[in-house]
Design a protein around this motif. Structure first.
Motif, PDB file in Angstrom:
ATOM      1  N   VAL A 192       0.858  -1.192   0.000  1.00  0.00           N
ATOM      2  CA  VAL A 192       0.000   0.000   0.000  1.00  0.00           C
ATOM      3  C   VAL A 192       0.895   1.244   0.000  1.00  0.00           C
ATOM      4  O   VAL A 192       2.008   1.208   0.537  1.00  0.00           O
ATOM      5  CB  VAL A 192      -0.940   0.026   1.231  1.00  0.00           C
ATOM      6  N   PRO A 193       0.422   2.328  -0.653  1.00  0.00           N
ATOM      7  CA  PRO A 193       1.254   3.539  -0.688  1.00  0.00           C
ATOM      8  C   PRO A 193       1.486   4.053   0.729  1.00  0.00           C
ATOM      9  O   PRO A 193       0.570   4.126   1.543  1.00  0.00           O
ATOM     10  CB  PRO A 193       0.418   4.533  -1.503  1.00  0.00           C
ATOM     11  N   GLY A 194       2.713   4.379   0.994  1.00  0.00           N
ATOM     12  CA  GLY A 194       3.050   4.889   2.325  1.00  0.00           C
ATOM     13  C   GLY A 194       4.068   6.008   2.223  1.00  0.00           C
ATOM     14  O   GLY A 194       4.483   6.402   1.122  1.00  0.00           O
ATOM     15  N   ARG A 195       4.456   6.527   3.351  1.00  0.00           N
ATOM     16  CA  ARG A 195       5.409   7.635   3.351  1.00  0.00           C
ATOM     17  C   ARG A 195       6.367   7.433   4.519  1.00  0.00           C
ATOM     18  O   ARG A 195       5.954   7.153   5.650  1.00  0.00           O
ATOM     19  CB  ARG A 195       4.650   8.960   3.516  1.00  0.00           C
ATOM     20  N   VAL A 196       7.654   7.550   4.216  1.00  0.00           N
ATOM     21  CA  VAL A 196       8.670   7.412   5.259  1.00  0.00           C
ATOM     22  C   VAL A 196       8.711   8.721   6.041  1.00  0.00           C
ATOM     23  O   VAL A 196       8.789   9.801   5.445  1.00  0.00           O
ATOM     24  CB  VAL A 196      10.059   7.136   4.638  1.00  0.00           C
ATOM     25  N   PRO A 197       8.640   8.671   7.368  1.00  0.00           N
ATOM     26  CA  PRO A 197       8.743   9.917   8.142  1.00  0.00           C
ATOM     27  C   PRO A 197      10.069  10.624   7.854  1.00  0.00           C
ATOM     28  O   PRO A 197      11.105   9.979   7.663  1.00  0.00           O
ATOM     29  CB  PRO A 197       8.691   9.427   9.600  1.00  0.00           C
ATOM     30  N   PHE A 198      10.013  11.945   7.816  1.00  0.00           N
ATOM     31  CA  PHE A 198      11.179  12.756   7.465  1.00  0.00           C
ATOM     32  C   PHE A 198      12.372  12.415   8.369  1.00  0.00           C
ATOM     33  O   PHE A 198      13.498  12.193   7.889  1.00  0.00           O
ATOM     34  CB  PHE A 198      10.802  14.243   7.612  1.00  0.00           C
ATOM     35  N   GLU A 199      12.109  12.358   9.685  1.00  0.00           N
ATOM     36  CA  GLU A 199      13.203  12.119  10.643  1.00  0.00           C
ATOM     37  C   GLU A 199      13.829  10.740  10.433  1.00  0.00           C
ATOM     38  O   GLU A 199      15.048  10.578  10.523  1.00  0.00           O
ATOM     39  CB  GLU A 199      12.693  12.229  12.089  1.00  0.00           C
ATOM     40  N   GLU A 200      12.960   9.760  10.157  1.00  0.00           N
ATOM     41  CA  GLU A 200      13.456   8.395   9.951  1.00  0.00           C
ATOM     42  C   GLU A 200      14.336   8.335   8.697  1.00  0.00           C
ATOM     43  O   GLU A 200      15.422   7.735   8.707  1.00  0.00           O
ATOM     44  CB  GLU A 200      12.255   7.446   9.820  1.00  0.00           C
ATOM     45  N   ALA A 201      13.848   8.973   7.620  1.00  0.00           N
ATOM     46  CA  ALA A 201      14.617   8.987   6.370  1.00  0.00           C
ATOM     47  C   ALA A 201      15.946   9.712   6.566  1.00  0.00           C
ATOM     48  O   ALA A 201      16.991   9.270   6.070  1.00  0.00           O
ATOM     49  CB  ALA A 201      13.797   9.670   5.276  1.00  0.00           C
ATOM     50  N   GLU A 202      15.915  10.824   7.304  1.00  0.00           N
ATOM     51  CA  GLU A 202      17.152  11.578   7.543  1.00  0.00           C
ATOM     52  C   GLU A 202      18.148  10.731   8.341  1.00  0.00           C
ATOM     53  O   GLU A 202      19.349  10.722   8.063  1.00  0.00           O
ATOM     54  CB  GLU A 202      16.830  12.872   8.292  1.00  0.00           C
ATOM     55  N   THR A 214      29.235  18.304   9.392  1.00  0.00           N
ATOM     56  CA  THR A 214      28.002  19.094   9.374  1.00  0.00           C
ATOM     57  C   THR A 214      27.024  18.450   8.398  1.00  0.00           C
ATOM     58  O   THR A 214      27.408  18.088   7.276  1.00  0.00           O
ATOM     59  CB  THR A 214      28.304  20.536   8.903  1.00  0.00           C
ATOM     60  N   PHE A 215      25.777  18.283   8.847  1.00  0.00           N
ATOM     61  CA  PHE A 215      24.744  17.721   7.979  1.00  0.00           C
ATOM     62  C   PHE A 215      23.746  18.807   7.609  1.00  0.00           C
ATOM     63  O   PHE A 215      23.430  19.693   8.419  1.00  0.00           O
ATOM     64  CB  PHE A 215      23.983  16.606   8.697  1.00  0.00           C
ATOM     65  N   SER A 216      23.249  18.738   6.395  1.00  0.00           N
ATOM     66  CA  SER A 216      22.136  19.603   6.003  1.00  0.00           C
ATOM     67  C   SER A 216      21.147  18.746   5.221  1.00  0.00           C
ATOM     68  O   SER A 216      21.549  17.832   4.490  1.00  0.00           O
ATOM     69  CB  SER A 216      22.640  20.774   5.150  1.00  0.00           C
ATOM     70  N   ALA A 217      19.854  18.993   5.419  1.00  0.00           N
ATOM     71  CA  ALA A 217      18.828  18.174   4.762  1.00  0.00           C
ATOM     72  C   ALA A 217      17.786  19.075   4.115  1.00  0.00           C
ATOM     73  O   ALA A 217      17.445  20.133   4.655  1.00  0.00           O
ATOM     74  CB  ALA A 217      18.177  17.257   5.790  1.00  0.00           C
ATOM     75  N   TRP A 218      17.305  18.677   2.953  1.00  0.00           N
ATOM     76  CA  TRP A 218      16.234  19.411   2.303  1.00  0.00           C
ATOM     77  C   TRP A 218      15.400  18.459   1.469  1.00  0.00           C
ATOM     78  O   TRP A 218      15.856  17.365   1.116  1.00  0.00           O
ATOM     79  CB  TRP A 218      16.806  20.552   1.461  1.00  0.00           C
ATOM     80  N   TYR A 242      17.032  14.916   0.516  1.00  0.00           N
ATOM     81  CA  TYR A 242      18.471  14.958   0.277  1.00  0.00           C
ATOM     82  C   TYR A 242      19.160  15.293   1.600  1.00  0.00           C
ATOM     83  O   TYR A 242      18.683  16.164   2.353  1.00  0.00           O
ATOM     84  CB  TYR A 242      18.829  16.036  -0.750  1.00  0.00           C
ATOM     85  N   VAL A 243      20.246  14.621   1.848  1.00  0.00           N
ATOM     86  CA  VAL A 243      21.055  14.947   3.028  1.00  0.00           C
ATOM     87  C   VAL A 243      22.496  15.077   2.567  1.00  0.00           C
ATOM     88  O   VAL A 243      23.001  14.227   1.833  1.00  0.00           O
ATOM     89  CB  VAL A 243      20.947  13.858   4.135  1.00  0.00           C
ATOM     90  N   ARG A 244      23.115  16.186   2.972  1.00  0.00           N
ATOM     91  CA  ARG A 244      24.506  16.438   2.568  1.00  0.00           C
ATOM     92  C   ARG A 244      25.382  16.435   3.805  1.00  0.00           C
ATOM     93  O   ARG A 244      25.008  16.962   4.860  1.00  0.00           O
ATOM     94  CB  ARG A 244      24.621  17.776   1.860  1.00  0.00           C
ATOM     95  N   LEU A 245      26.533  15.816   3.656  1.00  0.00           N
ATOM     96  CA  LEU A 245      27.519  15.783   4.732  1.00  0.00           C
ATOM     97  C   LEU A 245      28.751  16.547   4.289  1.00  0.00           C
ATOM     98  O   LEU A 245      29.291  16.289   3.203  1.00  0.00           O
ATOM     99  CB  LEU A 245      27.901  14.325   5.051  1.00  0.00           C
ATOM    100  N   GLU A 246      29.153  17.504   5.098  1.00  0.00           N
ATOM    101  CA  GLU A 246      30.421  18.208   4.864  1.00  0.00           C
ATOM    102  C   GLU A 246      31.315  17.886   6.051  1.00  0.00           C
ATOM    103  O   GLU A 246      30.947  18.144   7.205  1.00  0.00           O
ATOM    104  CB  GLU A 246      30.192  19.700   4.762  1.00  0.00           C
ATOM    105  N   ALA A 247      32.462  17.292   5.751  1.00  0.00           N
ATOM    106  CA  ALA A 247      33.326  16.832   6.836  1.00  0.00           C
ATOM    107  C   ALA A 247      34.752  17.307   6.611  1.00  0.00           C
ATOM    108  O   ALA A 247      35.263  17.229   5.483  1.00  0.00           O
ATOM    109  CB  ALA A 247      33.286  15.318   6.919  1.00  0.00           C
ATOM    110  N   ASP A 248      35.359  17.826   7.687  1.00  0.00           N
ATOM    111  CA  ASP A 248      36.785  18.136   7.665  1.00  0.00           C
ATOM    112  C   ASP A 248      37.513  16.957   8.288  1.00  0.00           C
ATOM    113  O   ASP A 248      37.184  16.556   9.406  1.00  0.00           O
ATOM    114  CB  ASP A 248      37.068  19.413   8.462  1.00  0.00           C
TER     115      ASP A 248
END
Lengths: 391, 78
Positions: free
Chosen positions: A318-328, A352-356, A363-369
């Motif tokens: 059945v169509p469902g949706r992954v919760p934003f926090e879970e997906a992140e 540093t993580f950023s999500a949109w 999308y989740v981006r990781l910037e790491a030093d």
């Protein structure tokens, strides 16, 4: 009651007399052995073998010093004696015991431990090719030969041992570690930068360094050049990694309808006999859960008989949706795993993580030093910081 | 050990006390009394009396006997 005593049979006797010590001394002189002696008001109670019990009863009759009465009889001889009129039952019991004893001389379970990358099925298949399979006599297992054969058939193994315990074979393996790259030493190759960064440390074992600590380098630039011999050394640098992962937020979700069917069966060696079926075959997509349980004796010996249970559970997509926090959370874990794979022995100084969300995709981006080893042989291809997911 | 073997061979009783809970008497001449509080053993010229709590005859053979339980006293009576 221990197995030995049960097999031998035991008789609990009550010796009634004025001086039980005399009776015990007489019994000792007759060679009667006993255990679980208890002093009672009328005399003593003791447990002994059927043979010694008969000797005690004869002694009581002969001397008249004491009287002996049987309180209880236990064990296999008395069980068989009680079954003497039920011949079919006794024969069945004897046959069961015989089969039980015989089954201990055959292999009914094979287990493999210690494999990490080599599939268990591959090892079981190799064992079968070496002649180890269920139903084989335990005396026919050449443990050393099978171990060596297993190593020959599965090159990914470095060590294997075959153990036989009762009717169970368990194989312990260790996987081989890949051989390190051999340095030929004849080509005067150079070490180049695998990625952009600022050098924090440089160690030259062979060759000449073209940069110093604090210098910035671009991916592909030569760090250490070979001077008549192969360049060897280590260059650590502070680097930046930008990684992006994406996941659609809408998905098909599995939902159980409640439709269920169960099948029960018996296992006899390699044969599965289905004996009952409950429910109706669900029409849709089903999850099939199979459970097999072999009968195991208290000592750990496995018998070739057991119970088989299969359960089908009907499920619909059945169509469902992954919760934003879970997906992140999932994407962050993926990004960190990718980064760890890239860094190897390097370390992360800051992340540093950023999500949109865009078009129902997260999308989740990781910037790491990071601080890591960037020197690599020139023959290899350089790889660049990837940014294949546009923000 | 050598002495024990010689004594055993000569028919002398050998008494082995293990902790407070186990007594083995070799070359005894018979059990005289056996109750949870007291066990008496004939050693020939003397009587060995064991006193304690929950005493029990673990093994009795013609040549040796073993008594278990919590032994509080061991004495010889002429």
């Amino acid at each position: 009651m221990g197995l030995y005593f049960w097999l031998r049979g035991e008789v609990r006797l009550a010796l009634r007399c004025r001086w039980p010590e005399r009776a015990l001394n007489l019994a000792a002189r007759e060679g009667v052995r006993f255990r679980a002696l208890a002093v009672t008001e009328e005399g003593v109670e003791l447990t002994t073998s059927p043979r010694d019990a008969r000797a005690l009863l004869r002694l009581a009759e002969r001397t008249g010093l004491f009287s002996a009465a049987v309180l209880a009889r236990r064990g296999l001889p008395f069980l068989l004696w009680g079954l003497r009129r039920r011949r079919a039952l006794a024969a069945g019991l004897a046959l069961s015991l015989l089969l039980l004893t015989l089954s201990n001389f055959y292999i009914w379970q094979i287990e493999v431990y210690g494999n990490e990358t080599v599939p268990t099925a591959e090892l079981l298949s190799a064992l079968r090719e070496e002649g180890v399979h269920t139903g084989l006599s335990v005396f026919a297992v050449d443990r050393v030969g099978v171990s060596l054969g297993l190593l020959r058939r599965v090159p990914a193994l470095s060590w294997a041992t075959v153990n036989v315990r009762g009717s169970r074979v368990w194989v312990l393996v260790r996987e081989a570690k890949p051989a390190p790259e051999m340095l030929t030493g004849d080509a005067p190759a150079a070490l180049i930068a695998a990625r952009d960064g600022t050098i924090t440390g440089i160690t030259v074992l062979s060759g000449r360094a073209l940069f110093r600590r604090g210098d910035s380098v671009r991916a592909g630039e030569t760090l250490i050049e070979g001077t008549g011999e192969r360049a060897l050394g280590s260059v650590t640098a502070r680097t930046r990694h930008t990684l992006t992962e994406a996941m659609p937020l809408s998905c098909a979700e599995k939902r159980y309808t409640g439709g269920e069917a169960r099948e029960t069966g018996l296992i006899f060696g390699d044969v599965r006999v289905k004996i009952s079926f409950m429910g109706s075959n669900p029409p849709g997509v089903c999850d099939k859960i199979r459970e097999e349980r072999l009968l195991t004796l208290p000592g750990g010996s496995v018998l070739p008989v057991g119970l088989l249970r299969e359960t089908w559970r009907e499920a619909l997509g059945v169509p469902g949706r992954v919760p934003f926090e879970e997906a992140e959370r999932i994407l962050r874990a993926r990004l960190l795993a990718r980064l760890a794979e890239r860094l190897g022995a390097g370390s992360v100084e800051r992340e540093t993580f950023s999500a949109w969300e865009k078009d129902d995709v997260l999308y989740v981006r990781l910037e790491a030093d990071c601080v890591e080893e960037i020197a690599k042989a020139k023959e290899e291809n350089t790889y660049e910081n990837e940014a294949h997911y546009a923000g | 050990m050598r002495d024990a073997v010689l004594e055993s061979a000569a028919g002398v009783s050998v008494i082995t006390l293990t902790g407070r809970g186990h007594v083995r008497v070799e070359n005894h001449r018979g059990l005289v009394r056996c109750t949870p509080e007291e066990v008496a053993v004939n050693l020939g010229r003397v009587l060995l009396r064991l006193r304690g709590r929950a005493l029990a005859l673990i093994d009795l053979a013609e040549a040796e006997l073993v008594v278990g339980g919590e032994i509080t006293a061991l004495e010889f009576m002429e």
